[in-house]
Motif scaffolding. Structure first.
Motif, PDB file in Angstrom:
ATOM      1  N   GLY A   1       0.820  -1.188   0.000  1.00  0.00           N
ATOM      2  CA  GLY A   1       0.000   0.000   0.000  1.00  0.00           C
ATOM      3  C   GLY A   1       0.864   1.251   0.000  1.00  0.00           C
ATOM      4  N   ILE A   2       0.498   2.207  -0.840  1.00  0.00           N
ATOM      5  CA  ILE A   2       1.121   3.520  -0.775  1.00  0.00           C
ATOM      6  C   ILE A   2      -0.002   4.501  -0.475  1.00  0.00           C
ATOM      7  N   ASP A   3       0.129   5.222   0.595  1.00  0.00           N
ATOM      8  CA  ASP A   3      -0.938   6.099   1.088  1.00  0.00           C
ATOM      9  C   ASP A   3      -2.239   5.324   1.191  1.00  0.00           C
ATOM     10  N   GLY A   4      -2.137   4.070   1.586  1.00  0.00           N
ATOM     11  CA  GLY A   4      -3.335   3.274   1.802  1.00  0.00           C
ATOM     12  C   GLY A   4      -3.936   2.660   0.551  1.00  0.00           C
ATOM     13  N   GLU A   5      -3.318   2.891  -0.611  1.00  0.00           N
ATOM     14  CA  GLU A   5      -3.868   2.294  -1.837  1.00  0.00           C
ATOM     15  C   GLU A   5      -2.953   1.169  -2.311  1.00  0.00           C
ATOM     16  N   ASN A   6      -3.541   0.000  -2.543  1.00  0.00           N
ATOM     17  CA  ASN A   6      -2.730  -1.138  -2.966  1.00  0.00           C
ATOM     18  C   ASN A   6      -2.255  -0.945  -4.407  1.00  0.00           C
ATOM     19  N   ILE A   7      -0.938  -0.867  -4.580  1.00  0.00           N
ATOM     20  CA  ILE A   7      -0.423  -0.579  -5.934  1.00  0.00           C
ATOM     21  C   ILE A   7      -0.513  -1.799  -6.838  1.00  0.00           C
ATOM     22  N   TYR A   8      -0.801  -2.964  -6.283  1.00  0.00           N
ATOM     23  CA  TYR A   8      -0.980  -4.139  -7.143  1.00  0.00           C
ATOM     24  C   TYR A   8      -2.450  -4.365  -7.479  1.00  0.00           C
TER      25      TYR A   8
ATOM     26  N   PRO B   1       0.678   1.238 -13.812  1.00  0.00           N
ATOM     27  CA  PRO B   1       2.051   1.398 -13.344  1.00  0.00           C
ATOM     28  C   PRO B   1       2.667   2.720 -13.796  1.00  0.00           C
ATOM     29  N   VAL B   2       2.219   3.206 -14.955  1.00  0.00           N
ATOM     30  CA  VAL B   2       2.755   4.463 -15.459  1.00  0.00           C
ATOM     31  C   VAL B   2       2.454   5.607 -14.501  1.00  0.00           C
ATOM     32  N   GLN B   3       1.217   5.629 -14.028  1.00  0.00           N
ATOM     33  CA  GLN B   3       0.812   6.667 -13.077  1.00  0.00           C
ATOM     34  C   GLN B   3       1.535   6.481 -11.746  1.00  0.00           C
ATOM     35  N   LEU B   4       1.672   5.189 -11.360  1.00  0.00           N
ATOM     36  CA  LEU B   4       2.353   4.887 -10.105  1.00  0.00           C
ATOM     37  C   LEU B   4       3.788   5.396 -10.132  1.00  0.00           C
ATOM     38  N   ARG B   5       4.469   5.159 -11.260  1.00  0.00           N
ATOM     39  CA  ARG B   5       5.889   5.489 -11.300  1.00  0.00           C
ATOM     40  C   ARG B   5       6.122   6.998 -11.324  1.00  0.00           C
TER      41      ARG B   5
ATOM     42  N   GLU C   1       3.186  17.161  -1.814  1.00  0.00           N
ATOM     43  CA  GLU C   1       1.957  16.795  -1.116  1.00  0.00           C
ATOM     44  C   GLU C   1       0.706  17.325  -1.802  1.00  0.00           C
ATOM     45  N   THR C   2       0.847  18.395  -2.632  1.00  0.00           N
ATOM     46  CA  THR C   2      -0.355  19.040  -3.160  1.00  0.00           C
ATOM     47  C   THR C   2      -1.084  18.160  -4.173  1.00  0.00           C
ATOM     48  N   GLN C   3      -0.344  17.321  -4.922  1.00  0.00           N
ATOM     49  CA  GLN C   3      -1.057  16.575  -5.960  1.00  0.00           C
ATOM     50  C   GLN C   3      -1.571  15.249  -5.385  1.00  0.00           C
ATOM     51  N   LYS C   4      -2.549  15.347  -4.530  1.00  0.00           N
ATOM     52  CA  LYS C   4      -3.105  14.138  -3.911  1.00  0.00           C
ATOM     53  C   LYS C   4      -4.081  13.493  -4.881  1.00  0.00           C
ATOM     54  N   LYS C   5      -3.564  12.661  -5.720  1.00  0.00           N
ATOM     55  CA  LYS C   5      -4.432  11.961  -6.654  1.00  0.00           C
ATOM     56  C   LYS C   5      -4.427  10.497  -6.276  1.00  0.00           C
ATOM     57  N   SER C   6      -5.561   9.878  -6.385  1.00  0.00           N
ATOM     58  CA  SER C   6      -5.595   8.455  -6.069  1.00  0.00           C
ATOM     59  C   SER C   6      -4.961   7.665  -7.212  1.00  0.00           C
ATOM     60  N   LEU C   7      -4.236   6.633  -6.846  1.00  0.00           N
ATOM     61  CA  LEU C   7      -3.650   5.775  -7.874  1.00  0.00           C
ATOM     62  C   LEU C   7      -4.716   4.900  -8.520  1.00  0.00           C
ATOM     63  N   LEU C   8      -5.861   4.766  -7.820  1.00  0.00           N
ATOM     64  CA  LEU C   8      -6.858   3.813  -8.301  1.00  0.00           C
ATOM     65  C   LEU C   8      -7.711   4.375  -9.422  1.00  0.00           C
ATOM     66  N   THR C   9      -7.663   5.699  -9.602  1.00  0.00           N
ATOM     67  CA  THR C   9      -8.407   6.263 -10.730  1.00  0.00           C
ATOM     68  C   THR C   9      -7.426   6.753 -11.776  1.00  0.00           C
TER      69      THR C   9
END
Lengths: 486, 272, 451
Positions: free
Chosen positions: B87-94, B100-104, C13-21
């Motif tokens: 989890g990164i900031d509570g969101e599971n990266i898998y 992955p592009v956004q993650l990196r 810290e300002t760009q708090k975007k969720s990785l899930l979207t």
């Protein structure tokens, strides 16, 4: 004794020399109670090598030199008066050779005795009919002196062959004996053999150099004689190609060069994008299984003989383009066209572009890709902005190599591009190329004194210089590129 | 050496403050397989924000593998399979929804060998912002490049030759260029995979100093071969051995009085 | 390190975007990624389609050449025509030309038609005989000359049908095209159909395509590959015998002995560049040096073999050197360590280990040489040759053709039946090439070592 027998005889002599040499070495070491310097086999090998190798070289040289010597001697026998108006000595000489061959056939059939030949000039009519029986038809009035020359030619060939057999065999036996007599237990037979073999190795690697010399020599030599009878400036700058059988030919290279470059350009326009996409897909995306299937399939395209592509252009692509594009658009009615040849040639050079680029893309270090992925680039962004720019010099080299292939390609354009020398922009027109004209000027009966034949050598030289230049440049670029990542 | 020892003392105080805040990265039961090979077993770790965490351990222990899990660089290896959750900031990266592009873009990375692109210094740094569309105007991009190079401590050395090739720099400069390149995307986490192993001592000192400076803004995870380096730059240290996370602790505790015997042995140089 | 404070990057810290979207930009970039990947797939697909198209075109045009239409007739070898004096003297029999045999065939055909009750329907006997190839009388004559005792007997012959009839059963000739054709009429085609239903006209496997020599422009049905196959075989023999030893010797020298100097560089550059010289230039070399200068015969396999040897040598040397390079130096050191000379180390240890690679390279070089056309055109291999060359080695100097040149030759003929022959010849050529490449692949996978 014919060459076919002479060579086996030499090989048998060499084998004999090996056995005798080995036995002699063993016998000497036994009788003198000394140890041999080398293994007994090496003594045999020295004898065998000295027996066979110089004799074989002599044989080869003889085979090349004898016809030249005889030609010049017999050629001297023919007075200028016999040479027909506008013809050449070489034409008469080919008659001489033909008659000589015919006489051999006549004798073999038993239609004439050897003694009758001596008086050949007296009964020309019988000779003529006998020759006709064995399939040597004589056209027109053949002067007696030609028959006389043919007889002398036959005689010379016969003596020459006899002398060759004798001299070669004597040389083989003499050198073999000499090597045999030198056998002593303390002789360094292994060193002798090895330096002998090493000089053979060097000679073998010289073949490539000699080939280049032969190519450059023959091209330059004949081109010079072409420029003696045809002005070089017209060859290079005239825009008309119009060879005539009876003189007055216009032999400008420009239309041919234009055709060559036009066809090659279309080929590259087809091959470079497709080949690059294939290389990228196979190097970066394809799974192992896809790669192991697709790569050999694409490379099969490179293993297919060009005549196959030529036929494909002739029977499938040409008519297809004519019926579906050229005629409906009103652009042409010819099935052979620049576009036909260019398309098919493009298919042919796809694998050249793709496999070379594939290698080059694979040589780009993985670290660069990782760096890009690490920054959040997608795979295509990485390829377009990191991998390809890094691989660019190598890819340029690959494209240059492909261009050199395209320019030198012959059969596809012979069958697909047409024969009309034109300076035109319409890709549906039939045009012709340098290679097509080399083939058409040099096939059939070639008369080595006429500009129409000799021009082929000037064309060949131009082609050679072009492709060599491209190639040297490409190899240089590719090598520089490889060094960068080593 | 004197300055370094003071560095360590100052870091200790910040670490204690950081213990209070919640973790930036939290790995749960992470397993990694390369084909048949089980490379990482059951790794659980919490990594704190705005601090330096060092991974140590003998070669082949899985520390780099785990690092590459954190920005999914392992995705580029076909045979690699990851189980568990990170989890990164509570969101599971898998999570399948994560690109992955956004993650990196959020988790930058610096590699073992400096790998500048064969482009100009400017283009090297501008590459990341360009692909992520961080700059609207050329002047914005110029600002980002300048600021990233300043953050990487390279600005004064290269400001007059931004158009020269990045590969022409010295090894240490190249590595700082790579750090600038990563910083330019404004990530929250920076992963460093043995960033100094190809550098000479002077260049190493500069990079370490830089890591120290970056800590105030970024969460840094560094894999290192050198225990001294771990001691110098990190607040927390994790020790890997044979695919297991053996021990994770405050750095000064780790190097003075580790809980695990294997850590003790490794630090004393009994293996590795 | 004091200049770090400079601004320019938005604080992390300002760009708090969720990785899930997924944000729009990522979506667009992923679409671009898909498009790019698709282009790669299309490229591969085009390449494979080109290969498939090429092969289908050749196969669909050429496979039919392996079938041939024959007309079976019982022919009475009339002594009154073939051997008037009746003494079965071979020389006198040989004096009867093919014109003497044509009437026998004509007669046999009309008899057979009568016997089967086939009506000509306006087709004269002479026109009916046109269904049979003009080559048939020559075949008949050869049969009689070979066996004079058969004169007077009635023998069953399988005669070649004329090219147009053959084409009719292969779909090349239709009733419509026959109306416009001077060589065949629709009535003749109808007659052929009747012969077929009567069992006189049959389609069989065409062995003579592989054995018969070339035939003239008007007799495509009789044209075969015999001389071309022999010519190609002879040339491949010459190439193998010359290029393998020379190539190996040159590679050994360059790889193991050659000192690092200008001269070695010269040889290496030479080889690299020779490999890229257009093949037609080698033809010019052959014409100028071997034929014009050294006076060797035109159209002879020996000249073709020499030219192809020079052409394939660079390929073979490059492959062979790679094979030598892949043998690790430790092998050489081990041999030298037990007191072998350098030459012994190479010939006893390195060469045997490199041999699979050497042979693979040689076979691939040979395969290239086998398909090469352009240089052979220039040295006269394109000539029309009907006589089989003699056995080796004298046959090396006899005129012959070669497979790819025969293909070219047939493409230059007027009758479309020759296109079928040319495609068929290419199938034969490709079968040879595939076999050679398979052997190379098997050699490689069987014997290749990984060090």
């Amino acid at each position: 004794m014919s060459v076919g027998i002479l060579i086996p005889v030499l090989l048998v002599l060499a084998a004999l020399g090996f056995v005798l040499g080995k036995r002699q070495a063993l016998a000497l070491s036994d009788s003198q109670k000394t140890k041999l310097h080398s293994l007994p086999g090496y003594y045999g090998q020295t004898v065998a090598l000295f027996t066979a190798v110089p004799a074989l070289f002599l044989l080869g040289a003889w085979l090349i030199l004898q016809p030249m010597a005889i030609e010049s001697r017999i050629g001297g026998m023919i007075p200028d008066s016999v040479i027909p108006e506008g013809g050449a000595r070489s034409l008469v000489m080919s008659d001489v050779r033909r008659i000589a061959g015919g006489l051999d056939a006549v004798l073999a059939l038993g239609g004439m005795g050897e003694d009758e030949l001596v008086r050949i000039g007296e009964n020309l009519s019988t000779v003529r009919s006998r020759l006709a029986e064995v399939g040597v038809a004589l056209v027109g009035d053949v002067p007696p002196v030609v028959f006389e020359a043919a007889r002398a030619y036959r005689q010379d060939v016969k003596t020459g062959n006899m002398a060759m057999s004798v001299v070669v065999l004597v040389l083989a036996v003499a050198l073999g004996l000499w090597a045999y007599r030198r056998i002593q237990p303390d002789m360094r037979a292994r060193n002798v053999t090895e330096s002998f073999v090493k000089s053979l190795l060097i000679a073998a690697s010289m073949v490539a150099v000699l080939t280049t010399l032969g190519i450059v020599g023959s091209l330059v030599f004949e081109t010079i004689s072409f420029f003696k009878i045809y002005p070089a400036s017209e060859f290079f700058f005239s825009t008309v190609w119009n060879p005539q059988f009876r003189g007055g030919s216009e032999l400008g290279i420009l239309p041919l060069l234009w055709g060559t470059l036009y066809v090659s350009l279309i080929a590259l326009l087809v091959a470079v994008p497709i080949g690059l996409m294939i290389a990228i897909y196979l190097a970066e995306y394809a799974s192992k299984t896809v790669r192991s299937l697709a790569k050999p399939a694409i490379e099969m395209l490179a293993g297919i003989p060009t005549i196959v592509y030529g036929l494909f252009a002739l029977i499938t692509v040409g008519p297809f383009l004519r019926d579906w594009l050229a005629q409906p658009l009103g652009l042409g009615t010819s099935s052979s066209s620049v576009l036909t040849a260019g398309l098919v040639m493009g298919i042919m050079i796809i694998p050249f572009v793709s496999s070379l680029s594939d290698d080059i893309i694979n040589a780009v270090p993985q670290a660069l890709r990782d760096g890009s992925y690490g920054l959040g680039a997608t795979q295509s962004e990485t390829i377009k902005q990191v991998v390809l720019p890094a691989a660019l010099p190598g890819i340029v080299g690959a494209v240059l190599l492909a261009a050199s292939r395209a320019i030198g390609e012959t059969m596809i354009v012979v069958l697909g591009a047409g024969a009309a020398a034109k300076l035109d922009l319409n890709p549906f027109e039939a045009m012709t190329t340098v290679t097509v004209k080399i083939v058409s000027q040099l096939t059939g009966d070639t008369e080595f004194a006429s500009p129409e034949t000799l021009v082929a050598f000037a064309l060949g030289l131009t082609l050679f210089v072009f492709t060599l230049g491209l190639n040297v440049l490409a190899l240089y670029i590719v090598r520089k590129y490889r060094e960068q990542y080593e | 050496m004197n300055s370094i020892s003071t560095m360590i003392t100052t870091t200790t105080s910040t670490t204690k403050a950081a213990t209070m805040s919640e973790s930036k990265i939290s790995a749960r039961n992470v397993q990694v397989f390369y084909g048949e090979k089980h490379a990482l077993r059951d790794v659980n770790i919490e990594i704190r924000p705005r601090s330096v965490t060092a991974f140590i351990g003998p070669s082949g222990c899985g520390k780099s593998t785990f690092l590459r899990c954190l920005n999914r660089m392992n995705d580029t290896i076909a045979s690699c399979r990851v189980e568990g959750s990170i989890g990164i900031d509570g969101e599971n990266i898998y999570d399948p929804k994560v690109d992955p592009v956004q993650l990196r873009a959020k988790v930058g990375m610096v590699f073992q060998k400096p790998n500048p692109f064969p482009k100009s210094i400017y283009e090297n740094v501008a590459y990341g912002p360009r692909i992520h569309g961080l700059a609207r105007k050329k002047s914005d991009l110029d600002d980002i490049v300048a600021s990233a190079l300043q953050k990487a401590g390279l600005w004064n050395e290269v400001k007059d030759r931004l158009q020269e090739s990045g590969t022409g720099l010295s090894g240490g400069q190249q590595q700082r260029l790579c750090i600038a390149r990563a910083v330019a995307v404004s990530p929250e986490i920076i992963l460093m995979d043995e960033p100094c192993s190809a550098l000479d001592p002077i260049a190493t000192a500069k990079v370490e100093e830089l890591i120290h400076e970056l800590r105030s803004n970024y969460t840094i995870v560094i894999v290192t071969h050198s225990m001294q380096q771990a001691a110098r730059v990190s607040q927390r240290t994790a020790m890997f051995h044979l695919g297991l996370l053996v021990e994770e602790n405050d750095t000064d505790k780790m190097f003075t009085n580790p809980d695990d015997q294997r850590t003790q042995d490794y630090i004393m140089g009994r293996f590795g | 390190m004091t200049d770090i404070t400079a601004a320019g990057i938005p604080p992390a810290e300002t760009q708090k975007k969720s990785l899930l979207t997924l944000d729009d930009r990522t979506r667009r970039r992923n679409a671009a990624e898909m498009r790019f990947r698709m282009m790669g797939k299309i490229g591969v697909l085009i390449g494979i389609l080109a290969l498939v198209g090429l092969l289908t075109s050749i196969l669909s045009n050429g496979l039919s050449s392996f079938q041939q239409t024959f007309i079976t007739l019982d022919i009475h070898l009339d002594p009154a025509r073939l051997d008037k004096s009746g003494n079965r003297n071979p020389e006198e029999i040989a004096k009867v030309t093919t014109f003497g045999y044509a009437p026998l065939i004509e007669k046999a055909l009309s008899e057979a038609m009568t016997a089967k009750g086939i009506l000509g329907n306006g087709v004269t006997v002479k026109a009916a005989a046109e269904l049979i190839s003009k080559e048939a009388p020559a075949d008949l004559r050869n049969y009689v000359i070979a066996d004079p005792q058969s004169i007077g007997q009635t023998v069953s012959f399988k005669l070649l049908a004329a090219g147009r009839i053959d084409g009719y059963y292969k779909g090349r000739v239709t009733m419509e095209s026959a109306k416009l054709d001077r060589n065949i009429s629709p009535e003749q085609l109808l007659l052929a159909d009747k012969l077929k239903s009567a069992g006189l006209l049959t389609t069989k496997f065409n062995w003579s395509f592989f054995t018969a020599p070339d035939a003239s422009d008007t007799r495509p049905e009789a044209a075969g590959l015999g001389v071309a196959i022999i010519g190609s075989l002879y040339m491949m023999l010459i190439v193998l015998v010359l290029s393998l030893p020379i190539g190996v010797a040159a590679s050994i020298y360059l790889e193991e002995f050659a000192p690092q100097n200008k001269f070695t560089d010269l040889i290496e550059v030479n080889i690299a560049n020779l490999a890229a010289v257009p093949s037609v230039v080698f033809g010019i070399l052959g014409l100028a040096i071997f034929i014009n200068f050294a006076g060797m015969p035109q159209s002879a396999p020996v000249v073709g073999g020499l030219v192809l040897t020079l052409m394939t040598l660079p390929t073979i040397i490059i492959a062979t050197r790679a094979a030598f390079k892949s043998v690790p130096p430790s092998i050489r050191d081990a041999a030298l360590g037990v007191g072998a000379s350098k030459m012994q180390a190479i010939f006893h240890h390195v060469l045997p280990l490199a041999m699979p690679g050497v042979l693979t390279g040689t076979i691939i070089g040979l395969a290239r040489a086998l398909g090469e056309t352009a240089p052979l055109l220039l040295i006269g291999m394109v000539a029309f040759v009907r006589e089989y060359p003699a056995g080796p080695p004298d046959g090396f100097f006899d005129p012959a053709s070669a497979l790819p040149v025969q293909v070219y030759n047939w493409t230059q003929r007027g009758d479309p039946a020759f296109i079928e022959r040319a495609s068929g010849a290419i199938i034969v050529l490709l079968i040879f090439l595939i076999t050679m490449n398979m052997v190379a692949i098997i050699l490689r996978s069987r014997f290749e070592r990984r060090w």
